[in-house]
Motif scaffolding. Sequence first.
Motif, PDB file in Angstrom:
ATOM      1  N   ASP A  93      -3.138   3.895   2.444  1.00 47.47           N
ATOM      2  CA  ASP A  93      -3.991   3.918   1.259  1.00 47.47           C
ATOM      3  C   ASP A  93      -3.804   2.573   0.566  1.00 47.47           C
ATOM      4  O   ASP A  93      -2.759   2.306  -0.034  1.00 47.47           O
ATOM      5  CB  ASP A  93      -3.586   5.073   0.341  1.00 47.47           C
ATOM      6  CG  ASP A  93      -4.467   5.189  -0.894  1.00 47.47           C
ATOM      7  OD1 ASP A  93      -5.254   4.257  -1.156  1.00 47.47           O
ATOM      8  OD2 ASP A  93      -4.357   6.207  -1.608  1.00 47.47           O
TER       9      ASP A  93
ATOM     10  N   LEU B 165     -13.119   4.448  -6.807  1.00 45.99           N
ATOM     11  CA  LEU B 165     -13.172   3.377  -5.820  1.00 45.99           C
ATOM     12  C   LEU B 165     -14.596   3.163  -5.323  1.00 45.99           C
ATOM     13  O   LEU B 165     -15.052   2.017  -5.173  1.00 45.99           O
ATOM     14  CB  LEU B 165     -12.239   3.693  -4.645  1.00 45.99           C
ATOM     15  CG  LEU B 165     -12.232   2.669  -3.505  1.00 45.99           C
ATOM     16  CD1 LEU B 165     -11.796   1.291  -4.015  1.00 45.99           C
ATOM     17  CD2 LEU B 165     -11.311   3.127  -2.368  1.00 45.99           C
TER      18      LEU B 165
ATOM     19  N   PHE C  78      -5.361   1.310  -1.993  1.00 42.26           N
ATOM     20  CA  PHE C  78      -5.462   1.375  -3.456  1.00 42.26           C
ATOM     21  C   PHE C  78      -4.986   2.734  -3.949  1.00 42.26           C
ATOM     22  O   PHE C  78      -5.785   3.545  -4.425  1.00 42.26           O
ATOM     23  CB  PHE C  78      -6.897   1.120  -3.923  1.00 42.26           C
ATOM     24  CG  PHE C  78      -7.355  -0.299  -3.803  1.00 42.26           C
ATOM     25  CD1 PHE C  78      -6.663  -1.326  -4.439  1.00 42.26           C
ATOM     26  CD2 PHE C  78      -8.472  -0.616  -3.060  1.00 42.26           C
ATOM     27  CE1 PHE C  78      -7.083  -2.641  -4.329  1.00 42.26           C
ATOM     28  CE2 PHE C  78      -8.906  -1.925  -2.947  1.00 42.26           C
ATOM     29  CZ  PHE C  78      -8.212  -2.950  -3.571  1.00 42.26           C
ATOM     30  N   PRO C  79      -3.683   3.017  -3.852  1.00 43.45           N
ATOM     31  CA  PRO C  79      -3.188   4.353  -4.234  1.00 43.45           C
ATOM     32  C   PRO C  79      -3.366   4.661  -5.712  1.00 43.45           C
ATOM     33  O   PRO C  79      -3.359   5.815  -6.106  1.00 43.45           O
ATOM     34  CB  PRO C  79      -1.707   4.300  -3.853  1.00 43.45           C
ATOM     35  CG  PRO C  79      -1.359   2.840  -3.836  1.00 43.45           C
ATOM     36  CD  PRO C  79      -2.602   2.143  -3.378  1.00 43.45           C
TER      37      PRO C  79
ATOM     38  N   GLU D  46      -8.515   6.653  -7.654  1.00 46.53           N
ATOM     39  CA  GLU D  46      -9.050   7.848  -6.995  1.00 46.53           C
ATOM     40  C   GLU D  46     -10.342   7.502  -6.254  1.00 46.53           C
ATOM     41  O   GLU D  46     -11.033   6.525  -6.575  1.00 46.53           O
ATOM     42  CB  GLU D  46      -9.310   8.952  -8.017  1.00 46.53           C
ATOM     43  CG  GLU D  46      -8.056   9.461  -8.717  1.00 46.53           C
ATOM     44  CD  GLU D  46      -7.073  10.098  -7.756  1.00 46.53           C
ATOM     45  OE1 GLU D  46      -7.530  10.710  -6.766  1.00 46.53           O
ATOM     46  OE2 GLU D  46      -5.851   9.978  -7.980  1.00 46.53           O
ATOM     47  N   GLN D  47     -10.694   8.331  -5.291  1.00 47.08           N
ATOM     48  CA  GLN D  47     -11.842   8.063  -4.419  1.00 47.08           C
ATOM     49  C   GLN D  47     -13.154   7.822  -5.179  1.00 47.08           C
ATOM     50  O   GLN D  47     -13.829   6.814  -4.925  1.00 47.08           O
ATOM     51  CB  GLN D  47     -12.016   9.228  -3.429  1.00 47.08           C
ATOM     52  CG  GLN D  47     -13.056   8.991  -2.349  1.00 47.08           C
ATOM     53  CD  GLN D  47     -12.430   8.465  -1.073  1.00 47.08           C
ATOM     54  OE1 GLN D  47     -11.252   8.117  -1.055  1.00 47.08           O
ATOM     55  NE2 GLN D  47     -13.213   8.388  -0.029  1.00 47.08           N
TER      56      GLN D  47
ATOM     57  N   ALA E  39     -14.935   3.423   1.540  1.00 46.30           N
ATOM     58  CA  ALA E  39     -13.900   3.940   0.630  1.00 46.30           C
ATOM     59  C   ALA E  39     -12.947   4.865   1.375  1.00 46.30           C
ATOM     60  O   ALA E  39     -11.725   4.840   1.134  1.00 46.30           O
ATOM     61  CB  ALA E  39     -14.547   4.680  -0.534  1.00 46.30           C
ATOM     62  N   ASP E  40     -13.487   5.674   2.293  1.00 47.03           N
ATOM     63  CA  ASP E  40     -12.634   6.554   3.099  1.00 47.03           C
ATOM     64  C   ASP E  40     -11.619   5.747   3.898  1.00 47.03           C
ATOM     65  O   ASP E  40     -10.445   6.123   4.007  1.00 47.03           O
ATOM     66  CB  ASP E  40     -13.491   7.385   4.065  1.00 47.03           C
ATOM     67  CG  ASP E  40     -14.262   8.490   3.364  1.00 47.03           C
ATOM     68  OD1 ASP E  40     -13.874   8.864   2.241  1.00 47.03           O
ATOM     69  OD2 ASP E  40     -15.253   8.976   3.943  1.00 47.03           O
TER      70      ASP E  40
ATOM     71  N   LYS F 254      -8.920   4.193   1.617  1.00 47.75           N
ATOM     72  CA  LYS F 254      -7.975   5.218   1.141  1.00 47.75           C
ATOM     73  C   LYS F 254      -7.230   5.914   2.280  1.00 47.75           C
ATOM     74  O   LYS F 254      -6.275   6.640   2.031  1.00 47.75           O
ATOM     75  CB  LYS F 254      -8.724   6.273   0.315  1.00 47.75           C
ATOM     76  CG  LYS F 254      -9.330   5.771  -0.983  1.00 47.75           C
ATOM     77  CD  LYS F 254      -8.266   5.394  -2.009  1.00 47.75           C
ATOM     78  CE  LYS F 254      -7.563   6.625  -2.575  1.00 47.75           C
ATOM     79  NZ  LYS F 254      -6.552   6.227  -3.601  1.00 47.75           N
ATOM     80  N   GLY F 255      -7.671   5.663   3.519  1.00 52.44           N
ATOM     81  CA  GLY F 255      -7.013   6.335   4.638  1.00 52.44           C
ATOM     82  C   GLY F 255      -7.229   5.614   5.955  1.00 52.44           C
ATOM     83  O   GLY F 255      -7.812   6.170   6.903  1.00 52.44           O
TER      84      GLY F 255
ATOM     85  N   CYS G 102       0.841  -1.193   0.000  1.00 48.88           N
ATOM     86  CA  CYS G 102       0.000   0.000   0.000  1.00 48.88           C
ATOM     87  C   CYS G 102       0.881   1.251   0.000  1.00 48.88           C
ATOM     88  O   CYS G 102       2.107   1.160  -0.026  1.00 48.88           O
ATOM     89  CB  CYS G 102      -0.924  -0.004   1.214  1.00 48.88           C
ATOM     90  SG  CYS G 102      -0.049   0.065   2.798  1.00 48.88           S
TER      91      CYS G 102
END
Length: 416
Positions: free
Chosen positions: A265, A275, A267-268, A271-272, A332-333, A336-337, A220
């Motif tokens: 993240d 995703l 899945f860098p 994009e959000q 998703a948030d 990604k974080g 990641c």
Amino acid sequence: MEGESTIYDVAIIGGGASGMMAAIGAASRLGPDGKVVVLEAGQRVGRKLLATGNGRCNFSNRHIDAKAYNRPDFVSRVFRACTPEDIVDRFEKSGLIVEEENGRLYPLSGTASSMLDILRLLMEEKGVAVWNEFSVSSMEYDNGFHLSAPGCSAQARAVILACGGKAAPQLGSDGSGFKLAESLGHRVTDLAPGLAGLKCPSGKQRDLGLPALNGLHLSCMASLYHDKKFLAKEEGEVLFREFGLSGIAVFDLSRHKGGNLLMLDLFPQIEQPELINELKKRAEHLSGRSLQEYFTGAFHRIIGLQLMKAANLDAEDRDCGSMTDTELATLADVIKGWTFPIEGPVSWQNAQITIGGLDLNEFDALSLESLVFPGLFACGEILDVDGPCGGYNLQWAWSSGLLAGWSAAKTIAPGS
């Protein structure tokens, strides 16, 4: 101790990677009449070298770049004098080289002992004396350096500090070299463990799911923050441990002081908004299946369950198709974080390098001689230089050690 009355041309304090290379460099320049000694506190030289790269010794990298170090300008000047290519070529002539992923170089044998054997052979061929169990406790100057250890002493016209830092004290790095340098007027910057795992607060480790995640890993983008201020990011492997997080990406981030939040993240490359669409399609495709199976094939089952937990989704008795748009956006948030509070690196015992060291402003980058005390040199981990994983720190040890050895010899025999 035999030879105690001898006045050596160059004494190297510390028999690690940089110390052995410094001895080889000094002896090469001084020639057969030169007198060089390595003073090693342990029972044998190279103990820490044997442990590097999980015992395989990732000794350099084909893609070494001074910009990857904390003090690139200083390092680049040292590398101009003793280039990584030249160092690698020296080892390659001994038949030691095998190149692996990302340019990492290892001994062909797959064991660090091969590297140590070559270094010991070179020291022997060049007549370098080695005194083991010589733990220098004080250093004074009176028409030459006087080095004292319990029950014995040594004298030298020039001294090279190659004592290492404080990382892995069980292998001999106890920080004593810093005290010796301070006794001659040098300054030591703030020190911290480096290339180490990062601990989460003990009171939150269970809530973060770390006991369940222990031993699992994923690739990641890991980003380090101090509060909301971004410090650095690294893409690569992250390993979950009961105490916090480890793995190469985390090790490299541990070089940055002050981080208190790690964000993953998963899945860098996506994009959000994209995703969220993918998550929604997956939920529709898996409609009728348990939410516990939502991440099957994407992540380890336990990682998937912990992601659900972090998104406040109860995976029991839920259907994948029942997730709302709001829940999918929250998931998703998290993907990604995924955030983990950090309280700092693990202990010195589990660190690979020292962050900080002797202030570089007090050394000449063209010779590694002290600007505070002429005749004193330093190399390797004791200096405030650190690099990422992948052979960078051993490359610094080789190049700085060789330059310090050459330079010390030149003060003794200017024409060498």
